[in-house]
Design a protein around this motif. Structure first.
Motif, PDB file in Angstrom:
ATOM      1  N   SER A 174       0.904  -1.300   0.073  1.00  0.00           N
ATOM      2  CA  SER A 174       0.146   0.130   0.016  1.00  0.00           C
ATOM      3  C   SER A 174       0.771   1.095   0.007  1.00  0.00           C
ATOM      4  O   SER A 174       0.290   2.469   0.140  1.00  0.00           O
ATOM      5  N   SER A 175       1.971   1.096  -0.108  1.00  0.00           N
ATOM      6  CA  SER A 175       3.085   2.294  -0.059  1.00  0.00           C
ATOM      7  C   SER A 175       4.319   1.669  -0.916  1.00  0.00           C
ATOM      8  O   SER A 175       4.535   0.685  -1.216  1.00  0.00           O
ATOM      9  N   ARG A 176       4.892   3.128  -1.420  1.00  0.00           N
ATOM     10  CA  ARG A 176       6.152   2.896  -1.797  1.00  0.00           C
ATOM     11  C   ARG A 176       7.160   2.001  -1.012  1.00  0.00           C
ATOM     12  O   ARG A 176       7.973   0.889  -1.495  1.00  0.00           O
ATOM     13  N   GLU A 177       7.229   2.087   0.210  1.00  0.00           N
ATOM     14  CA  GLU A 177       8.091   1.423   1.138  1.00  0.00           C
ATOM     15  C   GLU A 177       7.877  -0.297   1.089  1.00  0.00           C
ATOM     16  O   GLU A 177       8.880  -0.940   0.893  1.00  0.00           O
ATOM     17  N   THR A 178       6.635  -0.442   1.390  1.00  0.00           N
ATOM     18  CA  THR A 178       6.373  -1.889   1.291  1.00  0.00           C
ATOM     19  C   THR A 178       6.382  -2.666  -0.086  1.00  0.00           C
ATOM     20  O   THR A 178       6.699  -3.697  -0.221  1.00  0.00           O
ATOM     21  N   GLY A 179       6.368  -1.740  -1.172  1.00  0.00           N
ATOM     22  CA  GLY A 179       6.493  -2.225  -2.444  1.00  0.00           C
ATOM     23  C   GLY A 179       7.868  -2.640  -2.694  1.00  0.00           C
ATOM     24  O   GLY A 179       8.427  -3.549  -3.531  1.00  0.00           O
ATOM     25  N   ILE A 180       8.551  -1.738  -2.286  1.00  0.00           N
ATOM     26  CA  ILE A 180      10.164  -1.890  -2.333  1.00  0.00           C
ATOM     27  C   ILE A 180      10.707  -3.143  -1.521  1.00  0.00           C
ATOM     28  O   ILE A 180      11.478  -4.016  -2.183  1.00  0.00           O
ATOM     29  N   ILE A 181      10.060  -3.331  -0.303  1.00  0.00           N
ATOM     30  CA  ILE A 181      10.526  -4.628   0.261  1.00  0.00           C
ATOM     31  C   ILE A 181      10.056  -5.712  -0.546  1.00  0.00           C
ATOM     32  O   ILE A 181      10.661  -6.832  -0.533  1.00  0.00           O
ATOM     33  N   MET A 182       8.636  -5.744  -0.801  1.00  0.00           N
ATOM     34  CA  MET A 182       8.389  -7.047  -1.643  1.00  0.00           C
ATOM     35  C   MET A 182       9.224  -7.235  -2.815  1.00  0.00           C
ATOM     36  O   MET A 182       9.992  -8.365  -3.041  1.00  0.00           O
ATOM     37  N   LEU A 183       9.901  -6.278  -3.521  1.00  0.00           N
ATOM     38  CA  LEU A 183      10.584  -6.489  -4.873  1.00  0.00           C
ATOM     39  C   LEU A 183      12.059  -6.817  -4.364  1.00  0.00           C
ATOM     40  O   LEU A 183      12.816  -7.956  -4.925  1.00  0.00           O
ATOM     41  N   ALA A 184      12.644  -6.362  -2.963  1.00  0.00           N
ATOM     42  CA  ALA A 184      13.885  -6.845  -2.770  1.00  0.00           C
ATOM     43  C   ALA A 184      14.082  -7.985  -2.011  1.00  0.00           C
ATOM     44  O   ALA A 184      14.976  -8.818  -2.356  1.00  0.00           O
ATOM     45  N   ASP A 185      12.762  -8.329  -1.472  1.00  0.00           N
ATOM     46  CA  ASP A 185      12.841  -9.705  -0.938  1.00  0.00           C
ATOM     47  C   ASP A 185      12.838 -10.928  -1.707  1.00  0.00           C
ATOM     48  O   ASP A 185      13.571 -12.043  -1.847  1.00  0.00           O
ATOM     49  N   LYS A 186      12.158 -10.675  -2.884  1.00  0.00           N
ATOM     50  CA  LYS A 186      11.982 -11.877  -3.978  1.00  0.00           C
ATOM     51  C   LYS A 186      13.264 -11.515  -4.896  1.00  0.00           C
ATOM     52  O   LYS A 186      13.922 -12.751  -5.015  1.00  0.00           O
ATOM     53  N   VAL A 187      14.046 -10.384  -5.163  1.00  0.00           N
ATOM     54  CA  VAL A 187      15.063 -10.497  -5.905  1.00  0.00           C
ATOM     55  C   VAL A 187      16.359 -11.182  -4.930  1.00  0.00           C
ATOM     56  O   VAL A 187      16.836 -11.945  -5.471  1.00  0.00           O
ATOM     57  N   GLU A 188      16.374 -10.715  -3.736  1.00  0.00           N
ATOM     58  CA  GLU A 188      17.647 -11.581  -2.850  1.00  0.00           C
ATOM     59  C   GLU A 188      17.316 -12.985  -2.649  1.00  0.00           C
ATOM     60  O   GLU A 188      18.118 -13.790  -2.795  1.00  0.00           O
ATOM     61  N   ALA A 189      16.017 -13.468  -2.458  1.00  0.00           N
ATOM     62  CA  ALA A 189      15.769 -14.906  -2.581  1.00  0.00           C
ATOM     63  C   ALA A 189      16.203 -15.765  -3.496  1.00  0.00           C
ATOM     64  O   ALA A 189      16.825 -16.592  -3.895  1.00  0.00           O
ATOM     65  N   ALA A 190      15.688 -15.049  -5.012  1.00  0.00           N
ATOM     66  CA  ALA A 190      15.940 -15.643  -6.362  1.00  0.00           C
ATOM     67  C   ALA A 190      17.487 -15.686  -6.494  1.00  0.00           C
ATOM     68  O   ALA A 190      17.988 -16.949  -7.211  1.00  0.00           O
ATOM     69  N   THR A 191      18.251 -14.486  -6.247  1.00  0.00           N
ATOM     70  CA  THR A 191      19.511 -14.583  -6.533  1.00  0.00           C
ATOM     71  C   THR A 191      20.474 -15.727  -5.851  1.00  0.00           C
ATOM     72  O   THR A 191      21.371 -15.845  -6.349  1.00  0.00           O
ATOM     73  N   ARG A 192      19.954 -15.989  -4.721  1.00  0.00           N
ATOM     74  CA  ARG A 192      20.597 -17.049  -4.128  1.00  0.00           C
ATOM     75  C   ARG A 192      20.782 -18.434  -4.695  1.00  0.00           C
ATOM     76  O   ARG A 192      21.413 -19.425  -4.337  1.00  0.00           O
ATOM     77  N   THR A 193      19.817 -18.861  -5.631  1.00  0.00           N
ATOM     78  CA  THR A 193      19.649 -19.892  -6.443  1.00  0.00           C
ATOM     79  C   THR A 193      20.641 -19.914  -7.483  1.00  0.00           C
ATOM     80  O   THR A 193      20.913 -21.232  -8.077  1.00  0.00           O
TER      81      THR A 193
END
Length: 221
Positions: free
Chosen positions: A189-208
């Protein structure tokens, strides 16, 4: 005497302003306002919830700190609240401290308990970390922007791995409901939580990735 009087009044005004700010801050925080002063308190990694996460789920703790660094830089680059974003990241996965062994970052190459579970059971366990995290955050009276980071960092996404596994194992005619594998949260619902969603997915994916070259990282992202 006028210059001396001006200096005395300016000094007194500064002192009174400081006293008023410190006195009124708790009242504003009770009304739902989240001040930088409160966020700086929560940014201390010695917070009981963060210490508990570090002891019970060290892999998740490291993931949270890494994502917080990514998010802070992203928030600064677009003019969002970088401090709020970083602090929300520290707490976004605190629900994993209840069952840390079910999350790959805490398994350290050991046995994966999901190998012995049905896909629906695994999905419920994974989904629970967002629900449990929000409940823990409310118990500790964390501010709403921090709770939003917990409940919204997965949005309403599907846990694709277990959903696909359930489809593969389904008997003929068996219906596999997407809702059983979907997070019950809200979209950011905000830019801050949108950033967290994207960064969380990116960090998890790059570990693979086996080859973490800049080119491969850019292609994956």
């Amino acid at each position: 005497t006028q210059p001396i009087w001006d200096v005395v009044m300016a000094f007194s005004g500064g002192v009174c302003s400081g006293i008023l700010v410190l006195g009124l801050l708790p009242l504003f925080e009770l009304g739902g306002f989240v001040t930088d002063y409160k966020l700086l308190e929560l940014a201390n990694l010695n917070h009981p919830l963060l210490r508990q996460l570090m002891l019970k789920a060290p892999g998740t703790y490291h993931h949270s700190v890494t994502v917080a660094q990514l998010c802070e830089a992203a928030a600064e680059s677009i003019g969002a609240n970088a401090l709020q974003t970083r602090v929300a990241c520290y707490f976004h996965d605190i629900g994993k401290s209840l069952q840390p062994q079910y999350y790959i970052e805490n398994q350290r190459g050991g046995i994966n308990p999901h190998d012995r579970l049905a896909p629906r059971t695994s999905a419920r366990i994974i989904i629970s970390h967002a629900v449990d995290g929000a409940a823990i955050a409310r118990q500790y009276n964390l501010p709403q922007p921090i709770i939003d980071g917990i409940t919204q960092h997965h949005g309403t996404g599907i846990i694709q791995f277990f959903y696909s596994k359930a489809l593969e194992q389904a008997e003929p005619g068996e219906v596999v409901e997407e809702a059983e594998f979907r997070y019950p949260g809200e979209l950011p619902s905000s830019r801050e939580t949108g950033i967290i969603m994207l960064a969380d997915k990116v960090e998890a994916a790059t570990r693979t990735l086996k080859d973490k070259s800049p080119e491969n990282l850019r292609a994956l992202i």
